[in-house]
Enzyme design. Structure first.
Site, PDB file in Angstrom:
ATOM      1  N   HIS A 196       1.456   4.984  -2.413  1.00 30.76           N
ATOM      2  CA  HIS A 196       1.024   5.855  -3.521  1.00 30.76           C
ATOM      3  C   HIS A 196       2.262   6.465  -4.165  1.00 30.76           C
ATOM      4  CE1 HIS A 196      -3.277   5.922  -2.169  1.00 30.76           C
ATOM      5  NE2 HIS A 196      -2.689   5.600  -1.022  1.00 30.76           N
ATOM      6  N   ASP A 241       1.994   3.910   2.979  1.00 30.54           N
ATOM      7  CA  ASP A 241       0.983   4.791   2.391  1.00 30.54           C
ATOM      8  C   ASP A 241       1.669   5.922   1.603  1.00 30.54           C
ATOM      9  OD1 ASP A 241      -1.646   5.427   1.847  1.00 30.54           O
ATOM     10  OD2 ASP A 241      -2.146   6.152   3.853  1.00 30.54           O
ATOM     11  N   ASP A 242       2.079   6.972   2.280  1.00 34.85           N
ATOM     12  CA  ASP A 242       2.718   8.140   1.639  1.00 34.85           C
ATOM     13  C   ASP A 242       3.889   8.546   2.539  1.00 34.85           C
ATOM     14  OD1 ASP A 242       0.357   8.739  -0.318  1.00 34.85           O
ATOM     15  OD2 ASP A 242      -0.575   8.677   1.650  1.00 34.85           O
ATOM     16  N   HIS A 266      -9.484   1.413  -0.718  1.00 35.15           N
ATOM     17  CA  HIS A 266      -9.386   2.044   0.588  1.00 35.15           C
ATOM     18  C   HIS A 266     -10.768   1.954   1.248  1.00 35.15           C
ATOM     19  CE1 HIS A 266      -5.727   3.798  -1.027  1.00 35.15           C
ATOM     20  NE2 HIS A 266      -5.494   4.501   0.063  1.00 35.15           N
ATOM     21  N   GLU A 295     -10.934   3.487   6.893  1.00 35.81           N
ATOM     22  CA  GLU A 295      -9.924   4.445   7.365  1.00 35.81           C
ATOM     23  C   GLU A 295     -10.690   5.650   7.934  1.00 35.81           C
ATOM     24  OE1 GLU A 295      -7.684   6.469   4.291  1.00 35.81           O
ATOM     25  OE2 GLU A 295      -6.041   7.021   5.647  1.00 35.81           O
ATOM     26  N   HIS A 304       0.857  -1.189   0.000  1.00 35.56           N
ATOM     27  CA  HIS A 304       0.000   0.000   0.000  1.00 35.56           C
ATOM     28  C   HIS A 304       0.889   1.234   0.000  1.00 35.56           C
ATOM     29  CE1 HIS A 304      -3.998   1.958   0.989  1.00 35.56           C
ATOM     30  NE2 HIS A 304      -3.116   2.955   1.099  1.00 35.56           N
TER      31      HIS A 304
END
Ligand code: ADE
Ligand code: ZN
Length: 303
Positions: free
Chosen positions: A14, A272-273, A191, A194, A12
């Site tokens: 981005h 994630d980021d 997603h 969350e 996961h």
């Protein structure tokens, strides 16, 4: 211990969200774009809350406007992941930012990213792409994104997913896009769980028929759902550092990843980021060791 060299699988992630802020700032300067308001005094990404994070994220994509820009972005991001011991990375790719969901432009962007990914294999990392719809762009845009995914499904593009504002629209409205991707042989994730509760995870399973969930952590609020996830072997792409940075949980110790795993749910760990959340895969492992006493055997099992 330091887990820097421990081999890691990351599912996961981005692509644009992994861009180092200094690189984004330099690209913006070179293009005469003023996006200085997305950085704090120290040069890190600055955002107030999740909704503002999404705006900052989109602004940070603006300096990247050609296939060559995305090739450079892919090379840099793959290098950073390899540095963290990541040996296999599935990264979310967004036709929204790569030619505005035009299938012809998308092919050119994807070819450039693929070339950079193949070059990165020298660093010991294998990259695969998950073509990703932006939920708050709406169901029609998601169908356009699914068309891009359909047309480029293959060895590099292995999946279709959806990110963005989880509370935008009804999940069922996105079913058609996910059906298109499934028919093209793509594996599915979305997603959910969350910024919305267990019902959102159930909706993703029912309407989108996904086999993995991005985050999914709020399933913990519904024991029957936790049991269903365990029974069906649904994988959760858990990003604890992201959840803590965005204020979903107060601390790593409060994070439900350990409880989900103990209940038999297939959990994995991702960033994630990473620069947005001041994290890396190494830090994720080290914080999990500190919070839950996990060791090498546990991380091997998560992989
Ligand atoms: N896009 C990038 N990061 C995201 C996140 N944590 N949730 C939803 N959409 C995203
Ligand atoms: Zn995400």
């Amino acid at each position: 211990m330091s887990y820097k060299d421990f081999p890691k699988i990351e599912l996961h992630h981005h692509l644009e969200g992994a861009a180092p802020p200094a690189f984004v700032r330099d690209m913006a300067r070179a293009r005469g774009l003023d996006i200085s308001n997305i950085f704090d005094a120290k040069g890190a990404y600055a955002y107030r809350d999740f909704s503002h994070f999404l705006n900052v994220y989109e602004a940070a994509t603006r300096p990247f406007s050609s296939p060559d820009d995305y090739a450079l972005l892919t090379a840099i991001v793959a290098g950073e992941a390899a540095e963290q011991g990541v040996v296999y990375l599935e990264t979310f790719l967004s036709p929204d930012f790569c030619g505005g969901r035009d299938p012809v432009a998308w092919r050119e962007y994807l070819a450039a990213m693929f070339e950079a990914a193949v070059a990165a294999e020298q660093l010991g990392i294998t990259l695969r792409g998950i073509v990703t719809a932006v939920r708050h762009s709406g169901p029609e845009a998601a169908r356009e994104t699914a068309l891009c995914a359909q047309e480029t499904a293959g060895d590099f593009v292995v999946g279709f997913g959806m990110g963005g504002d989880e509370n935008a629209g009804d999940t069922a409205e996105f079913a058609y896009a996910f059906d298109m991707a499934r028919e093209a042989g793509l594996r599915l994730t979305s997603h959910a769980g969350e910024w919305a509760g267990p019902a959102s995870v159930r909706d993703a399973l029912t309407h989108l028929k996904v086999e993995r969930i991005g985050h999914g952590v709020r399933a913990i609020e519904d024991p029957a759902l936790v049991a269903l996830l365990a029974e069906t072997g649904t994988g959760l792409e858990v990003c604890p550092g992201s959840n803590v940075a965005l204020g979903l949980y107060k601390s790593w110790k409060d994070h439900p990843i350990a409880r989900l795993w103990e209940a038999g749910v297939k959990v994995t760990v991702s960033t994630d980021d990473p620069p947005f959340f001041h994290t890396t895969m190494t830090r994720e492992f080290e914080e999990l060791e500190r919070a839950f006493g996990w060791g090498e055997g546990d991380f091997a099992a998560l992989n």
